[in-house]
Design an enzyme around this catalytic site. Structure first.
Site, mmCIF file in Angstrom:
data_model
loop_
_atom_site.group_PDB
_atom_site.id
_atom_site.type_symbol
_atom_site.label_atom_id
_atom_site.label_comp_id
_atom_site.label_asym_id
_atom_site.label_seq_id
_atom_site.Cartn_x
_atom_site.Cartn_y
_atom_site.Cartn_z
ATOM 1 N N GLU A 94 44.388 49.193 42.594
ATOM 2 C CA GLU A 94 45.793 48.909 42.870
ATOM 3 C C GLU A 94 46.381 47.962 41.826
ATOM 4 O O GLU A 94 45.702 47.088 41.306
ATOM 5 C CB GLU A 94 45.932 48.303 44.272
ATOM 6 N N CYS A 107 50.485 42.300 38.335
ATOM 7 C CA CYS A 107 49.154 41.853 38.721
ATOM 8 C C CYS A 107 48.214 43.033 38.500
ATOM 9 O O CYS A 107 48.324 44.064 39.166
ATOM 10 C CB CYS A 107 49.196 41.415 40.175
ATOM 11 N N CYS A 114 34.928 44.960 43.692
ATOM 12 C CA CYS A 114 34.431 43.740 43.059
ATOM 13 C C CYS A 114 32.986 43.550 43.490
ATOM 14 O O CYS A 114 32.657 43.765 44.652
ATOM 15 C CB CYS A 114 35.271 42.536 43.496
ATOM 16 N N CYS A 118 33.423 37.236 47.997
ATOM 17 C CA CYS A 118 34.096 36.076 48.576
ATOM 18 C C CYS A 118 34.512 36.458 50.001
ATOM 19 O O CYS A 118 35.091 37.531 50.209
ATOM 20 C CB CYS A 118 35.301 35.688 47.726
ATOM 21 N N CYS A 121 38.204 37.530 50.981
ATOM 22 C CA CYS A 121 38.893 38.500 50.122
ATOM 23 C C CYS A 121 38.593 39.931 50.544
ATOM 24 O O CYS A 121 37.435 40.316 50.683
ATOM 25 C CB CYS A 121 38.471 38.293 48.667
ATOM 26 N N CYS A 344 47.943 38.410 47.622
ATOM 27 C CA CYS A 344 46.637 37.994 47.088
ATOM 28 C C CYS A 344 45.533 38.327 48.076
ATOM 29 O O CYS A 344 45.617 37.976 49.245
ATOM 30 C CB CYS A 344 46.566 36.481 46.916
HETATM 31 N N1 SAH Z 1 38.542 37.895 40.991
HETATM 32 C C1 SAH Z 1 39.440 36.935 40.483
HETATM 33 C C2 SAH Z 1 40.882 37.375 40.450
HETATM 34 C C3 SAH Z 1 41.450 38.145 41.613
HETATM 35 S S1 SAH Z 1 41.842 37.337 43.122
HETATM 36 C C4 SAH Z 1 39.324 35.657 41.246
HETATM 37 O O1 SAH Z 1 38.686 35.622 42.275
HETATM 38 O O2 SAH Z 1 39.851 34.661 40.760
HETATM 39 C C5 SAH Z 1 43.318 36.368 42.898
HETATM 40 C C6 SAH Z 1 43.342 35.151 43.835
HETATM 41 O O3 SAH Z 1 43.570 35.507 45.209
HETATM 42 C C7 SAH Z 1 42.052 34.386 43.798
HETATM 43 O O4 SAH Z 1 42.280 33.011 43.730
HETATM 44 C C8 SAH Z 1 41.444 34.754 45.121
HETATM 45 O O5 SAH Z 1 40.494 33.813 45.514
HETATM 46 C C9 SAH Z 1 42.647 34.786 46.016
HETATM 47 N N2 SAH Z 1 42.442 35.477 47.295
HETATM 48 C C10 SAH Z 1 41.498 36.386 47.610
HETATM 49 N N3 SAH Z 1 41.630 36.780 48.897
HETATM 50 C C11 SAH Z 1 42.674 36.113 49.403
HETATM 51 C C12 SAH Z 1 43.323 36.117 50.686
HETATM 52 N N4 SAH Z 1 42.928 36.916 51.662
HETATM 53 N N5 SAH Z 1 44.395 35.315 50.854
HETATM 54 C C13 SAH Z 1 44.843 34.546 49.852
HETATM 55 N N6 SAH Z 1 44.277 34.501 48.618
HETATM 56 C C14 SAH Z 1 43.207 35.279 48.398
HETATM 57 FE FE1 SF4 Z 2 36.132 39.402 43.701
HETATM 58 FE FE2 SF4 Z 2 37.923 38.878 45.608
HETATM 59 FE FE3 SF4 Z 2 36.075 37.059 44.962
HETATM 60 FE FE4 SF4 Z 2 38.073 37.593 43.239
HETATM 61 S S1 SF4 Z 2 38.295 36.686 45.280
HETATM 62 S S2 SF4 Z 2 35.885 37.382 42.765
HETATM 63 S S3 SF4 Z 2 38.339 39.796 43.611
HETATM 64 S S4 SF4 Z 2 35.686 39.077 45.873
#
Ligand code: SAH
Ligand code: SF4
Length: 356
Positions: A94, A107, A114, A118, A121, A344
């Site tokens: 996406e 974005c 991934c 996390c 996420c 995000c």
């Molecule tokens: N993988 C990279 C970039 C993509 S995520 C990273 O982790 O930095 C972009 C941002 O959104 C990151 O800071 C991530 O931690 C945050 N993010 C992920 N899931 C989220 C959620 N459910 N609510 C708010 N922010 C989130």
């Molecule tokens: Fe991967 Fe989501 Fe963690 Fe970013 S926040 S490193 S996209 S699992």
């Protein structure tokens, strides 16, 4: 037929020149071609009128300039736009555009899914993972420009698409080669020519690649910190077990080009009762002394099955105030595109299930 023709979009300058030379042309022709592809946004060789007719015909026979397929496009009530993008192997990712009044950021995703997991996420819950190629990364930017009709320059001279954030699906520093190639194409002064100051790459903290990213690309860095203690960060951002907080912050201190005028953004997702106490905020202030830092407090965006809740507005306000009093800018991000799951951490593609 089309699939057999090679895509010129996503080739480096050198690779494009090699293709042109292989057709018996002088290398400088590739400069003109580059300009058509990346400045004009042209996809039809026949309309590349500065090239000889014979060359245009030969190009049409052997090559294409193409974008990934858009298999779905949604626009949020707040004007945020999301494209579900499909690649040649039917895998999907996406891309999101977040418009402001007179500017906006695309974005971009760096991977399908991934490999990191996390816990807050949604992308991390996706099983299928592969790196995107440079063509697929540049292609996302190009299709966004197509969508807003911003090739080569809009009539009023201003562009809505002014910035890039590498914050879509995937961890960009685990696909560094392709991301670097794509961003080098995007920054090239004779094509799209987007300044490195308008590009921000977000990483969960792949420490050994950060230095190279700063030296070679010089883009703005954002770091997904989310916790002040290793025991908690080990859970929220499991890559922390490999690259703990102190090593991550050392890499930030050493990040080329970071200074008080150009700070590193520390992203901090606000999780109710998990990482949002006054003590956490005070510890953040202490930890980041001497790092050219600013914060981006991200209200947690919920998704089905997510094990967290977002902190209350009052809590986020107090948390921000402690950071502000400690000398750091710490805006609370206004979530965008939640109604279309474009905010995000909400991105996910159901590649396998949706396959036709
Ligand atoms: N993988 C990279 C970039 C993509 S995520 C990273 O982790 O930095 C972009 C941002 O959104 C990151 O800071 C991530 O931690 C945050 N993010 C992920 N899931 C989220 C959620 N459910 N609510 C708010 N922010 C989130
Ligand atoms: Fe991967 Fe989501 Fe963690 Fe970013 S926040 S490193 S996209 S699992």
């Amino acid at each position: 037929m089309t699939s057999e023709r090679k895509n010129l979009a996503g080739l480096s300058r050198g690779e494009l020149a090699a293709e042109v030379v292989s057709m018996g042309e002088k290398p400088f022709r590739s400069k003109q071609l580059w300009h058509w592809i990346y400045h004009q946004g042209e996809t039809e060789f026949d309309r590349m009128t500065t090239l000889a007719k014979s060359l245009r015909m030969a190009l049409t026979e052997n090559y294409v300039v193409k974008r990934p397929l858009v298999s779905n496009m949604q626009t949020s009530e707040d004007r945020t736009r999301k494209w579900l993008v499909e690649f040649d192997d039917n895998q999907q990712a996406e891309t999101v555009f977040i418009p402001e009044d007179d500017r906006g950021a695309v974005c971009i995703s760096s991977q399908v899914g991934c490999t990191l997991t996390c816990t807050f996420c949604r992308t991390g819950t996706q099983k299928l993972v592969r790196n995107l190629t440079a063509a697929e990364i540049v292609g996302q930017f190009m299709l966004a420009r197509d969508s807003y009709n911003e090739w080569p320059t809009p009539n009023d001279g201003g562009r809505l698409i002014s910035n890039i954030v590498m914050m879509g699906m995937g961890e960009p520093l685990l696909n560094y080669e392709n991301v670097a190639k794509a961003l080098t194409i995007i920054m090239d002064s004779e094509g799209i020519a987007l300044s490195k100051r308008r590009i921000t790459l977000s990483t969960s903290g792949i420490v050994p690649v950060m230095q190279r990213c700063g030296e070679e690309l010089g883009v703005n860095l954002a770091v997904s910190l989310h916790a002040v203690r290793n025991d908690l960060r080990d859970i929220l951002v499991p890559i922390n077990r490999k690259y703990p907080i102190s090593e991550l912050l050392d890499a930030c201190r050493a990040y080329p080009g970071a200074n008080n005028a150009r700070r590193i953004t520390f992203e901090y997702v606000m999780l109710r009762g998990v990482n949002d106490s006054d003590a956490d905020a005070r510890e953040l202030v202490r930890l980041l002394q001497g790092v050219p830092a600013k914060f981006n407090l991200i209200p947690f965006n919920a998704w089905e099955g997510a094990p967290y809740k977002c902190s209350s507005n009052t809590r986020m306000g107090q948390f921000a105030e402690i950071l502000n009093n400690g000398g750091f800018s710490a805006p609370i991000r206004v979530p965008r595109g939640r109604d279309i799951l474009a905010a995000c951490g909400q991105l996910k593609s159901a590649s396998i299930r949706k396959q036709r």
